[in-house]
Design an enzyme around this catalytic site. Structure first.
Site, PDB file in Angstrom:
ATOM      1  N   ASN A  43       0.858  -1.235  -0.017  1.00  0.00           N
ATOM      2  CA  ASN A  43      -0.045   0.078   0.065  1.00  0.00           C
ATOM      3  C   ASN A  43       0.918   1.177   0.055  1.00  0.00           C
ATOM      4  O   ASN A  43       2.117   1.301   0.597  1.00  0.00           O
ATOM      5  CB  ASN A  43      -1.059   0.044   1.100  1.00  0.00           C
ATOM      6  N   GLU A  45       0.346   5.374   0.607  1.00  0.00           N
ATOM      7  CA  GLU A  45      -0.482   6.246   1.123  1.00  0.00           C
ATOM      8  C   GLU A  45       0.078   7.676   0.653  1.00  0.00           C
ATOM      9  O   GLU A  45       0.947   7.901   0.078  1.00  0.00           O
ATOM     10  CB  GLU A  45      -0.446   6.282   2.721  1.00  0.00           C
ATOM     11  N   CYS A  54      -4.101   0.986  -2.494  1.00  0.00           N
ATOM     12  CA  CYS A  54      -3.860  -0.516  -1.544  1.00  0.00           C
ATOM     13  C   CYS A  54      -3.066  -1.450  -2.274  1.00  0.00           C
ATOM     14  O   CYS A  54      -2.580  -1.123  -3.367  1.00  0.00           O
ATOM     15  CB  CYS A  54      -5.224  -1.313  -1.454  1.00  0.00           C
ATOM     16  N   GLU A  56      -3.236  -4.651  -2.917  1.00  0.00           N
ATOM     17  CA  GLU A  56      -3.604  -5.293  -3.899  1.00  0.00           C
ATOM     18  C   GLU A  56      -3.457  -4.647  -5.175  1.00  0.00           C
ATOM     19  O   GLU A  56      -3.365  -5.205  -6.478  1.00  0.00           O
ATOM     20  CB  GLU A  56      -5.292  -6.005  -3.800  1.00  0.00           C
ATOM     21  N   CYS A  87     -10.234  -4.750   0.391  1.00  0.00           N
ATOM     22  CA  CYS A  87     -11.465  -3.506   0.483  1.00  0.00           C
ATOM     23  C   CYS A  87     -12.251  -3.785  -0.699  1.00  0.00           C
ATOM     24  O   CYS A  87     -11.840  -4.531  -1.625  1.00  0.00           O
ATOM     25  CB  CYS A  87     -10.801  -2.345   0.657  1.00  0.00           C
ATOM     26  N   CYS A  90     -10.992  -2.852  -4.083  1.00  0.00           N
ATOM     27  CA  CYS A  90      -9.865  -4.073  -4.635  1.00  0.00           C
ATOM     28  C   CYS A  90     -10.608  -5.223  -5.104  1.00  0.00           C
ATOM     29  O   CYS A  90     -10.045  -5.938  -6.001  1.00  0.00           O
ATOM     30  CB  CYS A  90      -8.758  -4.366  -3.657  1.00  0.00           C
TER      31      CYS A  90
HETATM   32  O1  LIG Z   1      -6.902  -4.950   2.009  1.00  0.00           O
HETATM   33  C1  LIG Z   1      -6.381  -3.863   2.401  1.00  0.00           C
HETATM   34  C2  LIG Z   1      -6.738  -3.106   3.283  1.00  0.00           C
HETATM   35  C3  LIG Z   1      -6.272  -1.908   3.423  1.00  0.00           C
HETATM   36  N1  LIG Z   1      -5.198  -1.546   2.833  1.00  0.00           N
HETATM   37  C4  LIG Z   1      -4.445  -0.231   3.275  1.00  0.00           C
HETATM   38  C5  LIG Z   1      -4.853   0.888   2.610  1.00  0.00           C
HETATM   39  C6  LIG Z   1      -4.599   1.956   3.727  1.00  0.00           C
HETATM   40  O2  LIG Z   1      -3.138   2.223   3.385  1.00  0.00           O
HETATM   41  C7  LIG Z   1      -4.458   1.188   4.784  1.00  0.00           C
HETATM   42  C8  LIG Z   1      -5.431   1.284   5.970  1.00  0.00           C
HETATM   43  O3  LIG Z   1      -6.850   1.285   5.609  1.00  0.00           O
HETATM   44  O4  LIG Z   1      -4.368  -0.295   4.514  1.00  0.00           O
HETATM   45  C9  LIG Z   1      -4.757  -2.297   1.884  1.00  0.00           C
HETATM   46  O5  LIG Z   1      -3.633  -2.016   1.368  1.00  0.00           O
HETATM   47  N2  LIG Z   1      -5.221  -3.446   1.590  1.00  0.00           N
HETATM   48 ZN   LIG Z   2      -8.422  -1.938  -1.297  1.00  0.00          ZN
END
Ligand SMILES: O=c1ccn([C@H]2C[C@H](O)[C@@H](CO)O2)c(=O)[nH]1
Ligand SMILES: [Zn+2]
Length: 132
Positions: A43, A45, A54, A56, A87, A90
């Site tokens: 991920n 940010e 994310c 994925e 999420c 994704c």
């Molecule tokens: O399946 C998931 C769930 C959350 N996040 C990330 C998004 C954000 O950076 C952090 C908190 O939501 O986790 C992912 O990468 N994948």
């Molecule tokens: Zn996601």
């Protein structure tokens, strides 16, 4: 779940690169292509939170941007002790490229859960709907 051990290990390696100054919640993903290549993602940010990507989708977009669009499985791990499920956004993106594949989750204790894509996103809105 022996066949997914390497995939999960690659997801854990990718998780180390997670850029998470805001949530501190690291996620790693590893995508298995139909010809058994692996693409990883973490991920990423952003100070404008909605711009976050994310793990994925990072893995999927890396593969698609190199011309690879057919996948068999995706492994997802995180810095949480519990299993981390993809999420909704994704799941929708996974469904574009992996209708029959499996989603593999591992928790901090090394326990593994495997889901068919359809179990996590039944009645997926896909390309077929646009042609009806
Ligand atoms: O399946 C998931 C769930 C959350 N996040 C990330 C998004 C954000 O950076 C952090 C908190 O939501 O986790 C992912 O990468 N994948
Ligand atoms: Zn996601």
């Amino acid at each position: 779940m022996e066949k997914y051990k390497e995939l999960v290990a690659k997801a854990r390696e990718a998780m180390e690169y997670a850029y998470v100054p805001y949530s501190k919640f690291k996620v790693g993903a590893a995508l298995l292509t139909e010809d058994d290549k692996i693409y990883t993602g973490c991920n990423v940010e952003n100070a404008s939170f909605g711009a976050t990507n994310c793990a994925e989708r990072t893995a999927i977009f890396k593969a698609v941007s190199e011309g690879v669009t057919h996948f068999k499985a995706i492994a997802i791990v995180s810095s949480s002790t519990d299993f981390t499920y993809p999420c909704g956004i994704c799941r929708q993106v996974i469904g574009e490229f992996m209708k029959q594949g499996e989603i593999i989750l591992e928790n901090a204790e090394g326990e593994i859960k495997v889901y068919a894509f359809n179990d996590l996103l039944p009645h997926h809105f896909g390309q077929e709907e646009l042609n009806k």
